[in-house]
Design a protein around this motif. Sequence first.
Motif, mmCIF file in Angstrom:
data_model
loop_
_atom_site.group_PDB
_atom_site.id
_atom_site.type_symbol
_atom_site.label_atom_id
_atom_site.label_comp_id
_atom_site.label_asym_id
_atom_site.label_seq_id
_atom_site.Cartn_x
_atom_site.Cartn_y
_atom_site.Cartn_z
ATOM 1 N N ASP A 64 -7.979 11.264 -8.241
ATOM 2 C CA ASP A 64 -8.042 11.937 -8.950
ATOM 3 C C ASP A 64 -7.117 12.945 -8.520
ATOM 4 N N VAL A 65 -6.633 13.424 -8.811
ATOM 5 C CA VAL A 65 -5.442 14.335 -8.767
ATOM 6 C C VAL A 65 -5.433 15.423 -8.224
ATOM 7 N N ALA A 66 -6.939 16.102 -9.110
ATOM 8 C CA ALA A 66 -7.500 17.156 -9.530
ATOM 9 C C ALA A 66 -8.627 17.449 -8.198
ATOM 10 N N ARG A 67 -9.085 16.362 -7.472
ATOM 11 C CA ARG A 67 -10.236 16.730 -6.217
ATOM 12 C C ARG A 67 -9.388 16.628 -4.301
ATOM 13 N N GLU A 68 -9.334 17.214 -4.311
ATOM 14 C CA GLU A 68 -8.294 17.687 -2.980
ATOM 15 C C GLU A 68 -9.289 16.379 -1.855
ATOM 16 N N ALA A 69 -10.411 16.167 -1.750
ATOM 17 C CA ALA A 69 -10.830 14.486 -0.508
ATOM 18 C C ALA A 69 -9.860 13.928 -1.527
ATOM 19 N N ASP A 70 -9.254 13.724 -2.814
ATOM 20 C CA ASP A 70 -9.629 11.992 -3.173
ATOM 21 C C ASP A 70 -7.610 12.088 -2.884
ATOM 22 N N VAL A 71 -7.553 13.548 -2.879
ATOM 23 C CA VAL A 71 -5.185 13.591 -2.752
ATOM 24 C C VAL A 71 -5.428 13.322 -1.103
ATOM 25 N N ILE A 72 -6.188 13.632 -0.496
ATOM 26 C CA ILE A 72 -6.323 13.176 1.034
ATOM 27 C C ILE A 72 -6.527 12.183 1.139
ATOM 28 N N ALA A 73 -7.187 10.981 0.545
ATOM 29 C CA ALA A 73 -7.437 10.241 1.326
ATOM 30 C C ALA A 73 -6.587 8.966 0.516
ATOM 31 N N MET A 74 -5.667 9.082 -1.442
ATOM 32 C CA MET A 74 -4.747 8.274 -1.066
ATOM 33 C C MET A 74 -3.183 8.557 0.087
ATOM 34 N N PHE A 75 -3.238 9.612 0.277
ATOM 35 C CA PHE A 75 -2.350 9.445 1.095
ATOM 36 C C PHE A 75 -2.610 8.860 2.395
ATOM 37 N N ASP A 76 -4.075 8.807 2.925
ATOM 38 C CA ASP A 76 -4.348 8.768 3.784
ATOM 39 C C ASP A 76 -3.973 6.775 3.682
ATOM 40 N N ALA A 77 -4.277 6.479 2.692
ATOM 41 C CA ALA A 77 -3.984 5.144 2.370
ATOM 42 C C ALA A 77 -2.936 4.317 2.346
ATOM 43 N N THR A 78 -2.211 5.248 1.181
ATOM 44 C CA THR A 78 -0.562 4.823 1.704
ATOM 45 C C THR A 78 -0.348 4.889 3.305
ATOM 46 N N GLU A 79 -0.521 5.479 3.897
ATOM 47 C CA GLU A 79 0.433 5.196 5.479
ATOM 48 C C GLU A 79 -0.194 4.483 5.702
ATOM 49 N N LYS A 80 -2.306 3.946 5.574
ATOM 50 C CA LYS A 80 -2.815 2.910 7.040
ATOM 51 C C LYS A 80 -2.348 2.107 6.325
ATOM 52 N N ALA A 81 -2.289 1.552 5.426
ATOM 53 C CA ALA A 81 -1.024 0.336 4.659
ATOM 54 C C ALA A 81 -0.159 0.333 5.178
ATOM 55 N N PHE A 82 0.861 0.575 5.329
ATOM 56 C CA PHE A 82 1.757 0.650 5.716
ATOM 57 C C PHE A 82 3.513 1.731 6.870
ATOM 58 N N GLY A 83 2.501 3.161 6.918
ATOM 59 C CA GLY A 83 2.774 3.823 7.444
ATOM 60 C C GLY A 83 3.385 5.320 7.632
ATOM 61 N N LYS A 84 3.994 6.643 7.811
ATOM 62 C CA LYS A 84 4.350 7.408 7.397
ATOM 63 C C LYS A 84 5.258 7.986 6.060
ATOM 64 N N LEU A 85 5.494 7.959 5.429
ATOM 65 C CA LEU A 85 5.563 8.337 4.778
ATOM 66 C C LEU A 85 6.612 8.780 4.170
ATOM 67 N N ASP A 86 7.250 8.586 3.341
ATOM 68 C CA ASP A 86 9.003 8.786 2.872
ATOM 69 C C ASP A 86 9.127 9.578 1.779
ATOM 70 N N ALA A 87 8.653 9.341 0.890
ATOM 71 C CA ALA A 87 8.689 9.818 -0.175
ATOM 72 C C ALA A 87 7.307 10.178 -1.185
ATOM 73 N N LEU A 88 7.442 11.239 -2.334
ATOM 74 C CA LEU A 88 5.794 10.952 -3.560
ATOM 75 C C LEU A 88 6.709 11.265 -4.637
ATOM 76 N N ILE A 89 6.598 10.419 -5.693
ATOM 77 C CA ILE A 89 7.142 10.512 -7.073
ATOM 78 C C ILE A 89 5.766 11.091 -7.195
ATOM 79 N N ASN A 90 5.653 12.663 -7.734
ATOM 80 C CA ASN A 90 4.509 13.097 -8.414
ATOM 81 C C ASN A 90 4.154 12.895 -9.881
ATOM 82 N N ASN A 91 3.577 12.454 -9.825
ATOM 83 C CA ASN A 91 3.873 11.912 -11.714
ATOM 84 C C ASN A 91 2.456 12.122 -12.239
ATOM 85 N N ALA A 92 1.495 11.793 -12.089
ATOM 86 C CA ALA A 92 0.289 12.105 -12.614
ATOM 87 C C ALA A 92 -0.008 12.913 -13.721
#
Length: 253
Positions: free
Chosen positions: A65-93
């Motif tokens: 849920d993008v309105a929950r800080e803990a969820d937002v941090i977790a989704m960024f963590d999961a993406t970087e754990k899977a792939f590496g440092k981020l190059d982009a965000l599409i802030n679409n929700a």
Amino acid sequence: MVSQAGGKHILITGGSRGIGRACAIMAGQRGWSVGVNYAGNEKAALETVQAVQKAGGRGIAIRGDVAREADVIAMFDATEKAFGKLDALINNAGIVGPKQAFADYSFERMQRMFEINVLGAYLCAREAARRMAKPRGGKGGSIVNMSSIASRLGAAGEYVDYAGSKGAVDTMTIGLARELAPDGIRVNAIRPGLIDTEIHASGGQPDRAARLGATTPMGRAGTADEVAEAAIWLIENGSDYLTASLIDVAGGR
């Protein structure tokens, strides 16, 4: 065909349907690794991940849920754990409410609208800035905020709260772009017009895009792919000198 963008990593919020899904698949076609965030429809998110992989990219589905800080941090963590440092965000929700007179809005309606569309967008942009800023150890990158043409039209008699929430996204885009440019991060927004996606049905008007699209100068509604083309251009090298821009994809409306 996988392009020279291969090896780049992106998180797309609200990536399981509509414009977010189109962006995810198009990023996959260009060789990006894609974190597909979703709020509740796991089946749709997994189908989007499969489509990303079929297109030539890598993908993972991440609930949050993008309105929950803990969820937002977790989704960024999961993406970087899977792939590496981020190059982009599409802030679409984002969400929209049913067509309704402003005087009849409930507190709960307005609260949830601004939690998702404003607070959620700000939290995700903040987290992207923390991770992508070069002075903080990031690689730099691009943030694309998904606004709406409603931010300048006002959506009178339909959903003024939604329009106002997207106005906040526009202002954030301009301010962040100027603040983050020295850190190697570009920030732009896309303002879609009448696009044929499920969001109109969620607001109680499933025929809205087709009905009102016919009144635009181009005489039709737009497609999610047409919006995605603009979004993907903004995260790739052809738009290197573009920041603080609000791009209308609205058929002249």
